[in-house]
Design an enzyme around this catalytic site. Structure first.
Site: not given
Ligand code: NAD
Length: 374
Positions: A204, A151, A261, A265, A237
């Site tokens: 990742k 971010y 984040d 969700d 992923d």
């Protein structure tokens, strides 16, 4: 929510039982003015039921209303007032709809996390066993690093890590630092120790070997101090697939800012609805309760919003404060918040997103009634 208390706090700092806590109320935008007052009502009921002193609530301006009245979505006076409080409830902001120049500025929640260094974003996903949930037996907690990572808008001291050298080139800078990863990983491992002693690192590092690689490496170093915790790791992923297939297998997840984040969700929705996904943002001495979801402009003002995420977030704040100040009544009130919500849902009362027909206020009445009767 005793099982999700994140930043254990230092009970020796303040053991003043029966003190009246001063908490801020920041309504926010969209459904915020519907769900934040719902959370205040439930907290008041839980404190009364547990015999704790009532909260001294202080409403402070934030969001679109603050732009209109004070020329800023997060006025300096709000920041000053928050610094003197024990914690606060933040409603969601609809920053994507703010007029310029406010839309281009760091949004209120990112700005608050940065200003108060609220480095641990703790986001439980626990279902109610209801039929509509994709994975009703989900019971996990995402611990998201909250101050840096991908971010870029909030990961620099001054300016922003996102910039445009030319109108056709955009650069986005991710930042990973050992201290920031380490303190968040410790919160995650401490939480795992109080839960099912399992922790999954999400990264990742196969592609972003230096940045995401450092995140994974530091988490594994912290793991050495927690030999009782079983640790595994997945690429972000692949993690989406594992969660979709077998969410119930996971206990505590730790991830950098953006991965955490996005995944949280998804875990909220797996457990039943994004509308039930709570969170706190905590440093070692401050805590902000905030639903994981946004301002839901598509349903705002119609009494359709599910207040559960905001209510449970407020319960987590009570638990955090109770642990920090050695205040058992506050922790008892936190447990009552969670059991009141659970009892209402299990009795068949729920909002539209969970398959029910209750309004925001109707559901809140059901929770308050159950807490008072318990
Ligand atoms: P959103 O989370 O607001 O909504 C996504 C979907 O989930 C919508 O269909 C919405 O109706 C539903 N939903 C969300 N919360 C719900 C609830 N409590 N009850 C029932 N349904 C609920 O995401 P978005 O539409 O991408 O964003 C809208 C605005 O919110 C944007 O301005 C965005 O920047 C902002 N936002 C703010 C925060 C925050 O305040 N922390 C977080 C995410 C997005």
């Amino acid at each position: 929510m005793g099982t999700v208390d994140p930043v254990g706090g230092d009970p020796s700092r303040d053991t003043t039982a029966d003190r009246a806590y001063r908490l801020g109320v920041l309504l926010g935008d969209g459904i915020g003015p519907e769900i934040v007052p719902a959370a205040v009502r439930v907290v008041d009921a839980a404190l009364a039921a547990s015999g704790a002193a009532p909260v001294d609530w202080q409403e402070l301006p934030v969001g679109a209303a603050a732009i209109d009245e004070h020329g800023s979505a997060l006025p300096p006076a709000t920041l000053e007032a928050l610094a003197g409080l024990d914690g606060w409830l933040l409603g969601p902001h609809d920053s994507a709809a703010y007029p310029e120049p406010h839309r281009s500025r760091l949004n209120p929640s990112g700005a608050l996390r940065k200003h108060f260094d609220l480095y641990a974003n703790v986001r439980p996903a626990r279902g109610f066993g209801t039929g509509r949930a994709i994975a009703p037996d989900t019971d996990l907690v995402m611990v998201r690093e909250n101050t840096e990572g991908f971010y870029a808008d909030r990961n620099t001291f001054a300016g922003t890590g996102e910039y445009m050298p030319t109108p056709d080139v955009a650069v986005c800078m991710g930042i990973f630092t050992r201290p920031a990863v380490e303190r968040t990983a410790r919160i995650a491992f401490e939480l795992a120790m109080r839960r099912r002693q399992r922790l999954t690192i999400v990264h990742k590092a196969n592609v972003l070997q230096l940045s995401s690689g450092l995140f994974k490496k530091v988490c594994l170093e912290v793991a050495r101090d927690y030999p009782d915790v079983a640790v595994d790791d997945f690429h972000i992923d692949a993690m989406t697939v594992h969660l979709l297939r077998r969410a119930a297998d996971f206990d505590v997840l730790v991830a950098e800012n953006m991965f955490g984040d996005i995944l949280s969700d998804m875990t909220g929705e797996l457990a039943g609805s994004l509308g039930i996904a709570p969170s706190i943002n905590a440093s070692d001495d401050r805590c902000m309760a905030q639903a994981a979801h946004g301002s839901a402009p598509d349903i705002a003002g119609r009494g359709l919003a599910n207040p559960i995420a905001m209510i449970l977030s407020s319960g987590m704040l009570l638990d955090w404060l109770g642990t920090r100040h050695g205040d058992e009544r506050l922790r008892d009130a936190a447990a009552r918040v969670e059991s009141g919500v659970r009892a209402a849902v299990l009795a068949g009362v729920s909002t539209r997103d969970l398959g029910g027909s209750a309004s925001t206020d109707g559901f809140t009445d059901a929770v308050v009634g159950r807490i008072a009767a318990a």
